[in-house]
Design an enzyme around this catalytic site. Structure first.
Site, PDB file in Angstrom:
ATOM      1  N   GLU A 158       0.865  -1.184   0.000  1.00  0.00           N
ATOM      2  CA  GLU A 158       0.000   0.000   0.000  1.00  0.00           C
ATOM      3  C   GLU A 158       0.900   1.233   0.000  1.00  0.00           C
ATOM      4  OE1 GLU A 158      -3.134   0.141   3.010  1.00  0.00           O
ATOM      5  OE2 GLU A 158      -2.802   2.291   3.280  1.00  0.00           O
ATOM      6  N   GLU A 163      -2.394  11.207   3.624  1.00  0.00           N
ATOM      7  CA  GLU A 163      -3.428  10.961   4.616  1.00  0.00           C
ATOM      8  C   GLU A 163      -3.398  12.133   5.577  1.00  0.00           C
ATOM      9  OE1 GLU A 163      -4.001   6.610   6.036  1.00  0.00           O
ATOM     10  OE2 GLU A 163      -1.845   6.966   5.919  1.00  0.00           O
TER      11      GLU A 163
END
Lengths: 279, 480
Positions: A158, A163
């Site tokens: 990932e 974020e």
């Protein structure tokens, strides 16, 4: 925090910025980053009429609550309704988290992805966007390996390009997750902006990804370089020679960000100006 | 000249800069300069209020609140945020004869400041023990308090901590003198609060990127409704602007002058810059608001929907009576006894309201009624022994159901001892209570027989137990 400490931090940050700009604008022998000579493969500038769904040639949807709130005890129910995901008519895509009861959840939002539509190995992946804000909001621009259904997570790999925790609107994180370095043990760096916020202005988030490297950028500033040597075990680098797809979502609550409070304002929107992918 | 004095105290660099600016303006626009250009240039944009010392406040800048202990303020040369000096406030005990709380404004003794380039007032604070400070803000100058803005209930700790008070609309602060304000009571049970000390330092105006996402509100963000009569004025309440300060929402109480108000129907209801609605004629209108001008204008969440039901229906005017023939508790016609209050806000009472003025006529208005009393225990003895009747007019502002009641209770010689006596009657047994109409009651004093000799009426209770919540009362008197 006392002001002397804060001042030091600013000096360090400015030094880093100066260094980065030298690196980025050098474009000659002194350039420490090779000129990767990227060319645009595809882009979505989200042009269209107000309320339109994003282009189905590029984007598909995750729907529902996944398993255990997408593995993080997230509180939202993802839909493909235009209330949660639509074009604004002025060239932006809006992903909107709403506080509303829906199918047993108290929030709705959207998670769109290029899976099966736009998958690629290596390149530059960037998006220009403005995040939501407030305790419990968790917007993300990230990528997953296309083999995740066969090999599972985190073996698939990932790459989190951006974020943000809504309660820290001046800090974003860039991370990788893989076998032996996932969830709380992910390899990650924060980037703090000192003269603005990520929810009040557009910023450009990007990774440049190639064999044995992933470089992270905010507004053209390199702030993290990851290689197999960054891992506890260099053998567990899972980012070579395979396709990844892009995901854009706004999660509400969960392990990473904590849950919203009565003071968290809704609706909350991530506004995406464009997504560009280079090779 | 006062503005020269203020300039003397401001940061030298800023003055130099400003002088240069004026020069540039003169050079480039010498002959086109208009008079309107001039006043703004006179007001300094000085940011600092207190950085180990007061900056540009002049000599006479400290003004305590009425009722506050005046001598709570000093500059402490042994305490400070990363420095040797701070403002020290000694919050008094509640029973301090000098005043039961600490509170004051700092007003520039000189010309005001142009604060339009800043978006927050910031300061560091600590207290001798963890304490909640009632109010800290700015914009209060005791000359109208036009741009008052403040945070409520700030939690000070024993460690120095930075506080940020966002400015609701900096464009409004072009010549502001009220640069700081605080109010704080002691800690503990009401009436027995114990004092403590707090310190303030680095008070200044700043332009902070972390102050963002303004959300103005009126009526606390709710869609409120109000019903009244022509000529009545209603102040808009719940004015604030919520800011997100580095991830956390902070609600700043903001004076009406920060808002632009508008009405959906000027002929029914108008609204002034002071945020007061005036009902002009029968009908309904909605009041909304915004903050800022032009491209920066932002709608406020919340509204007030007002209805005027027409002319106010006043209670019948009582007949002329000889002074000896009447003992008046509440009346615009007769001489009244001295009433302590029309609502004692007793424990367990939900009742709001009291005496109000409607177009020059006093009436009593109660809402959320469960029980309430007119309190006359401070007055000289109210002796109604020689009176034959008690009169009052009652107007119910809601539907009257069959089980609804209002009990009228008299307390004589209040004090709880053996000489205290009471008697009560049920109003609706004399004449039905009616919605939207005055009903006059004339109750024979013989119906209050259990009171004995009514020689010292101290309290008159209205009890509905919540069956009726909204009433007007007028013309309360005893007569013969």
């Amino acid at each position: 925090m006392n002001s002397i400490k804060a001042y030091k931090k600013i000096i360090i940050a400015s030094a880093a910025v100066v260094l980065t700009s030298t690196v980025m604008t050098g474009c000659d022998d002194s350039n420490e980053l090779p000129d990767r000579d990227y060319t645009l493969v595809w882009e979505d500038t989200f042009d269209g009429s107000t309320g339109d769904a994003p282009n189905p040639a590029n984007w598909t949807y995750d729907i529902g609550t996944g398993v255990d709130g997408w593995g993080n005890l997230e509180l939202q129910y993802y839909t493909d309704r235009t209330e949660n995901v639509s074009l604004d008519g002025t060239g932006n895509l809006l992903i909107t988290a709403l506080a509303e009861p829906f199918e047993g959840s108290n929030y709705t939002s959207a998670r769109i992805k290029t899976q099966g539509l736009r998958e690629q190995t290596y390149g530059r992946f960037e998006a220009r966007l403005k995040t939501p804000f407030g305790q419990g909001l968790w917007p993300a621009f990230w990528m997953l390996g296309t083999d995740f259904e066969e090999v599972g997570w985190p073996q698939t790999g990932e790459i989190d390009i951006m974020e943000l925790r809504g309660q820290q609107p001046r800090v974003i994180s860039g991370s990788i997750h893989g076998p032996g370095y996932s969830a709380a043990e992910a390899i990650t760096s924060d980037f703090e902006i000192l003269d603005s916020r990520f929810d009040t202005e557009f910023h450009v988030f990007a990774v440049e990804w190639g064999p044995d490297f992933i470089d992270y950028f905010v507004d053209g500033r390199l702030y993290q370089q990851l290689t197999p040597e960054s891992l506890p075990d260099p053998e567990s680098w899972v980012f070579n020679n395979k396709d990844f797809f892009i995901i854009l979502n706004v999660a509400v609550g969960g392990n990473y960000v904590g849950n919203p409070t009565d003071n968290t304002r809704f609706p909350q929107t991530m506004t995406i100006d464009y997504v560009r992918v280079y090779q | 000249m006062s503005y020269l004095k203020a300039f003397k105290n401001t940061n030298m660099k800023k003055i130099d800069f400003r002088a240069l600016y004026v020069l540039v303006v003169l050079l480039s626009f010498g002959c086109t300069r208009t008079e309107e250009d001039l006043p703004e240039a006179l007001f300094p944009a000085t940011s600092d209020v207190f950085i180990d010392n007061f900056i540009g406040l002049g000599s006479d800048f400290y003004f305590p609140y009425l009722g506050a202990k005046p001598d709570v303020f000093s500059v402490d040369r042994s305490e400070g945020f990363e420095s040797e000096a701070s403002i020290r406030i000694d919050v008094p005990n509640a029973d301090d004869p000098g005043g039961g709380f600490a509170g004051a404004i700092f007003r520039i003794d000189g010309i005001g400041r142009n604060l339009s380039d800043y978006n927050a007032l910031t300061f560091y604070a600590r207290a001798s023990q963890a304490a909640t400070i009632g109010e800290v803000g700015f914009g209060q100058d005791f000359e109208g308090d036009i741009h008052r803005a403040f945070l409520s209930n700030l939690d000070f700790t024993t460690n120095w901590k930075k506080f940020i008070i966002p400015i609701p609309d900096p464009e409004k602060l072009l010549q502001e003198k009220g640069v700081f304000q605080f109010a704080a009571g002691g800690i503990g049970a009401e009436g027995q609060e114990v004092g403590y000390t707090f310190w303030l330092d680095e008070i200044k105006f700043e332009n902070l990127p972390e102050v963002a996402q303004p959300l103005p509100q009126i009526s606390g963000g709710n869609n409120a409704t109000e019903s009244a009569f022509n000529g009545i004025t209603i102040p808009i309440t719940g004015l604030n602007v919520i800011y997100n300060v580095d991830g956390t929402d902070v609600s700043v109480n903001a004076a009406p002058a920060y808002f632009n108000f508008s009405t959906s129907d000027e002929s029914v209801a108008s609204v002034g810059e002071n945020g007061v609605i005036t009902l002009n004629s029968t009908g309904s209108a909605t009041i909304t608001a915004s903050i800022g001008e032009g491209a920066n204008e932002m709608s406020a969440l919340g509204s007030v929907a007002v209805t005027s039901t027409g002319e106010f229906d006043f209670a019948p005017t009582p007949p002329a009576r000889d002074a000896d023939d009447v003992v008046a508790i509440f009346s615009d016609v007769y001489n009244k006894v001295n009433v302590a209050n029309y609502n004692g806000f007793f424990q367990f009472a939900t009742t709001q309201g009291g005496a109000i003025d409607i177009l020059g006529d006093d009436i009593i208005s109660y809402t959320d009624l469960n029980f309430v009393s007119i309190n006359i225990f401070d007055a000289a003895t109210v002796d109604v022994t020689d009176m034959t009747h008690m009169h009052l007019d009652v107007y119910v502002r809601e539907t009257v159901d069959p089980s609804d009641f209002i009990r009228l209770e008299l307390i004589n010689n209040d004090g709880g001892g053996s000489t205290q006596s009471a008697a009560s009657v049920q109003l609706q047994t004399y004449s039905p209570l009616l919605e939207g109409r005055w009903v006059s009651y004339d109750i024979p004093m013989t119906d209050f027989a259990s009171i004995g000799t009514p020689d010292d009426i101290d309290l008159i209770f209205f009890v509905s137990d919540g069956t009726i919540s909204s009433i007007y009362i007028d013309n309360v008197y005893f007569y013969r």
